[in-house]
Design a protein around this motif. Structure first.
Motif, PDB file in Angstrom:
ATOM      1  N   ALA A 116      41.644  31.462  40.431  1.00 27.41           N
ATOM      2  CA  ALA A 116      41.572  32.376  39.285  1.00 27.41           C
ATOM      3  C   ALA A 116      40.778  31.755  38.154  1.00 27.41           C
ATOM      4  N   TYR A 117      39.777  32.482  37.691  1.00 27.87           N
ATOM      5  CA  TYR A 117      39.054  32.091  36.480  1.00 27.87           C
ATOM      6  C   TYR A 117      40.079  32.067  35.345  1.00 27.87           C
ATOM      7  N   ILE A 118      39.902  31.191  34.372  1.00 26.39           N
ATOM      8  CA  ILE A 118      40.866  31.084  33.262  1.00 26.39           C
ATOM      9  C   ILE A 118      40.991  32.411  32.498  1.00 26.39           C
ATOM     10  N   ASN A 119      39.929  33.238  32.563  1.00 25.03           N
ATOM     11  CA  ASN A 119      39.971  34.571  31.927  1.00 25.03           C
ATOM     12  C   ASN A 119      40.802  35.529  32.794  1.00 25.03           C
ATOM     13  N   THR A 120      42.089  35.239  32.918  1.00 27.08           N
ATOM     14  CA  THR A 120      43.019  36.095  33.657  1.00 27.08           C
ATOM     15  C   THR A 120      44.341  36.115  32.892  1.00 27.08           C
TER      16      THR A 120
ATOM     17  N   THR B 257      34.970  29.757  19.760  1.00 31.41           N
ATOM     18  CA  THR B 257      33.634  29.723  19.134  1.00 31.41           C
ATOM     19  C   THR B 257      33.046  31.128  18.939  1.00 31.41           C
ATOM     20  N   TYR B 258      33.506  32.115  19.689  1.00 28.37           N
ATOM     21  CA  TYR B 258      32.977  33.478  19.541  1.00 28.37           C
ATOM     22  C   TYR B 258      33.483  34.170  18.274  1.00 28.37           C
ATOM     23  N   GLN B 259      34.453  33.560  17.561  1.00 25.03           N
ATOM     24  CA  GLN B 259      35.007  34.212  16.373  1.00 25.03           C
ATOM     25  C   GLN B 259      33.970  34.244  15.237  1.00 25.03           C
TER      26      GLN B 259
ATOM     27  N   ALA C  29      29.239  26.701  30.581  1.00 24.63           N
ATOM     28  CA  ALA C  29      30.281  27.285  29.733  1.00 24.63           C
ATOM     29  C   ALA C  29      29.871  27.151  28.259  1.00 24.63           C
ATOM     30  N   THR C  30      30.653  27.778  27.396  1.00 27.59           N
ATOM     31  CA  THR C  30      30.365  27.778  25.960  1.00 27.59           C
ATOM     32  C   THR C  30      30.088  26.361  25.426  1.00 27.59           C
ATOM     33  N   SER C  31      30.998  25.423  25.726  1.00 29.69           N
ATOM     34  CA  SER C  31      30.840  24.069  25.178  1.00 29.69           C
ATOM     35  C   SER C  31      29.599  23.388  25.754  1.00 29.69           C
TER      36      SER C  31
ATOM     37  N   VAL D  66      30.446  42.255  28.674  1.00 27.17           N
ATOM     38  CA  VAL D  66      29.433  41.822  27.704  1.00 27.17           C
ATOM     39  C   VAL D  66      28.261  41.151  28.440  1.00 27.17           C
ATOM     40  N   HIS D  67      28.535  40.074  29.159  1.00 33.51           N
ATOM     41  CA  HIS D  67      27.456  39.338  29.832  1.00 33.51           C
ATOM     42  C   HIS D  67      26.824  40.129  30.980  1.00 33.51           C
ATOM     43  N   ALA D  68      27.620  40.978  31.633  1.00 34.94           N
ATOM     44  CA  ALA D  68      27.108  41.693  32.815  1.00 34.94           C
ATOM     45  C   ALA D  68      26.017  42.712  32.466  1.00 34.94           C
TER      46      ALA D  68
ATOM     47  N   THR E   3      37.707  26.873  35.059  1.00 36.89           N
ATOM     48  CA  THR E   3      36.926  27.361  33.919  1.00 36.89           C
ATOM     49  C   THR E   3      35.484  27.460  34.410  1.00 36.89           C
ATOM     50  N   SER E   4      34.624  28.037  33.585  1.00 34.98           N
ATOM     51  CA  SER E   4      33.232  28.140  34.038  1.00 34.98           C
ATOM     52  C   SER E   4      32.610  26.759  34.204  1.00 34.98           C
ATOM     53  N   SER E   5      33.112  25.769  33.451  1.00 39.38           N
ATOM     54  CA  SER E   5      32.520  24.429  33.568  1.00 39.38           C
ATOM     55  C   SER E   5      33.085  23.644  34.759  1.00 39.38           C
TER      56      SER E   5
ATOM     57  N   PRO F 146      27.471  31.557  32.981  1.00 40.48           N
ATOM     58  CA  PRO F 146      27.474  32.032  34.380  1.00 40.48           C
ATOM     59  C   PRO F 146      28.189  33.374  34.604  1.00 40.48           C
ATOM     60  N   GLU F 147      28.708  33.993  33.560  1.00 41.28           N
ATOM     61  CA  GLU F 147      29.242  35.357  33.697  1.00 41.28           C
ATOM     62  C   GLU F 147      28.102  36.376  33.743  1.00 41.28           C
ATOM     63  N   SER F 148      26.866  35.885  33.637  1.00 40.75           N
ATOM     64  CA  SER F 148      25.706  36.783  33.635  1.00 40.75           C
ATOM     65  C   SER F 148      25.238  37.050  35.065  1.00 40.75           C
TER      66      SER F 148
ATOM     67  N   PHE G  44      44.460  36.276  26.673  1.00 45.02           N
ATOM     68  CA  PHE G  44      44.671  35.261  27.723  1.00 45.02           C
ATOM     69  C   PHE G  44      44.634  33.840  27.139  1.00 45.02           C
ATOM     70  N   MET G  45      43.904  33.684  26.042  1.00 46.04           N
ATOM     71  CA  MET G  45      43.819  32.354  25.414  1.00 46.04           C
ATOM     72  C   MET G  45      45.151  31.992  24.745  1.00 46.04           C
ATOM     73  N   ALA G  46      45.758  32.998  24.087  1.00 45.96           N
ATOM     74  CA  ALA G  46      47.068  32.760  23.464  1.00 45.96           C
ATOM     75  C   ALA G  46      48.112  32.510  24.570  1.00 45.96           C
TER      76      ALA G  46
ATOM     77  N   GLY H 245      36.588  25.692  19.639  1.00 43.27           N
ATOM     78  CA  GLY H 245      36.028  25.265  20.919  1.00 43.27           C
ATOM     79  C   GLY H 245      36.088  26.380  21.927  1.00 43.27           C
ATOM     80  N   ASP H 246      35.879  26.023  23.209  1.00 46.15           N
ATOM     81  CA  ASP H 246      35.956  27.062  24.246  1.00 46.15           C
ATOM     82  C   ASP H 246      37.406  27.214  24.705  1.00 46.15           C
ATOM     83  N   SER H 247      37.639  28.155  25.617  1.00 43.66           N
ATOM     84  CA  SER H 247      39.018  28.532  25.934  1.00 43.66           C
ATOM     85  C   SER H 247      39.810  27.366  26.524  1.00 43.66           C
TER      86      SER H 247
HETATM   87  P1  13P Z   1      34.650  29.879  27.713  1.00 46.11           P
HETATM   88  O1  13P Z   1      35.651  29.576  28.776  1.00 46.11           O
HETATM   89  O2  13P Z   1      33.337  29.247  27.931  1.00 46.11           O
HETATM   90  O3  13P Z   1      35.236  29.654  26.366  1.00 46.11           O
HETATM   91  O4  13P Z   1      34.330  31.424  27.786  1.00 46.11           O
HETATM   92  C1  13P Z   1      35.289  32.332  27.499  1.00 46.11           C
HETATM   93  C2  13P Z   1      34.716  33.647  27.599  1.00 46.11           C
HETATM   94  O5  13P Z   1      35.377  34.599  27.328  1.00 46.11           O
HETATM   95  C3  13P Z   1      33.343  33.766  28.049  1.00 46.11           C
HETATM   96  O6  13P Z   1      32.894  35.037  27.862  1.00 46.11           O
END
Ligand code: 13P
Ligand code: SF4
Length: 305
Positions: free
Chosen positions: A111-115, A25-27, A214-216, A174-176, A128-130, A199-201, A63-65, A39-41
């Motif tokens: 591990a957060y999925i962002n790894t 969704t950030y694209q 989370a994003t969704s 970004v969020h920090a 995931t954040s959710s 919640p990355e803030s 990491f998404m790919a 959608g989200d990751s």
């Molecule tokens: P989502 O897991 O909510 O898609 O977030 C990914 C992300 O990079 C948040 O900054």
């Protein structure tokens, strides 16, 4: 080719080559336009596994790919711009996790999925954040090391005071950056608005929120909440809501100058075009033993979440 021709060509080539385009969704809106799934990751990687596509072009960060490849090893997975990475995903070296586990055999590593896939392979479970709060609560370990995001980690820790959660000092650049002043200033201009935040803030920002997710979850909350909603996450979410919802101007971007992820914005329509015709991007490959280890943490997330 202009934008319209490029989009038409991508649509034609997708069919011809059996390619599915996934877009976070950030694209940019033009990329969202030509995507088959948005959608989200977490949603995207699950969807990729369900679709069993011959070929996927993943418009997001590395990491998404990698997550697509971990879950769907048979799928040719292409990241259109190889330098599109999430800086947070690499803020801890896999060797540090291995060492920690050696020294703390009673601990589990979350591990957060962002790894990176290499980090996922060293961990016990992904979140995931959710799903983080639910999954960490279910773990029976005495000690839990949460990597890499200190802000998501401290949000989980606060919600689960009975757990011994040790935080890593990683963060999303970004969020920090957000501060409570950003929220106070925005609320002064939109006094009746609700405030939703990722919640990355930092804690001082999360504390001022009506909703944390989370994003969704932010998108769902924004759609269902009447009136103005201040969105405390990457600007692509507000662009998405503005284009896909009626009264799109009721969604207010918190701090547009801070909330733009440069890595997420690296992919252009030309890059997608090149990836689809097979003349650009990087095909993601993972050593099979590493993929299988990373899959264990992801499968555990799917079971517990
Ligand atoms: P989502 O897991 O909510 O898609 O977030 C990914 C992300 O990079 C948040 O900054
Ligand atoms: Fe990574 Fe933050 Fe960008 Fe998300 S917004 S991809 S966590 S740097």
């Amino acid at each position: 080719m202009d934008t319209i021709q490029l989009k038409k060509e991508i649509e034609r080539l997708k069919k011809e080559t059996g390619t599915i385009i996934l877009a976070h969704t950030y694209q940019e809106p033009d990329i969202i336009d030509i995507a088959d799934v948005t959608g989200d990751s977490f949603f995207l990687s699950k969807k990729a596994a369900e679709l069993k596509a011959k070929r996927v072009v993943m418009c997001g960060v590395r990491f998404m790919a990698e997550s697509v490849k971990i879950l769907s090893p048979e799928t040719e997975t292409i990241l259109p711009v190889p330098s599109a990475t999430c800086p947070m995903a690499e803020q801890i070296a896999p060797e540090r996790v291995r060492k920690y586990k050696g020294e703390n055999p009673d601990a589990q590593v979350v591990a957060y999925i962002n790894t990176t896939a290499a980090l996922k392979a060293e961990c016990d479970v992904c979140v995931t954040s959710s799903s983080a709060i639910k999954i960490v609560d279910k773990l029976d370990a005495d000690k839990i090391l949460f990597i890499p995001d200190q802000h998501l980690g401290s949000h989980v820790k606060e919600k689960l005071p009975h757990k011994n959660i040790i935080l890593w000092d990683g963060y999303c650049p970004v969020h920090a950056q957000l501060t409570k002043e950003d929220v106070i200033n925005c609320k002064a201009k939109h006094p009746d608005a609700k405030f939703a935040v990722h919640p990355e803030s930092p804690k001082e920002v999360v504390e001022l929120a009506d909703m944390v997710g989370a994003t969704s979850e932010i998108i769902k909350y924004a759609k269902e909440t009447p009136g103005e909603v201040i969105i405390g996450t990457e600007k692509g979410v507000v662009d998405y809501l503005a284009l896909h919802e009626e009264n799109g101007n009721r969604f207010i971007q918190l701090s547009p100058e801070k909330l733009c992820c440069e890595d997420m914005k690296k992919i252009s329509l030309e890059d997608v075009y090149k990836a689809v015709i097979g003349s650009g991007g990087e095909e993601i490959t993972l050593p099979e033993d590493l993929r299988q280890k990373a899959l264990i943490s992801i499968n555990r997330m799917l079971e517990l979440g």
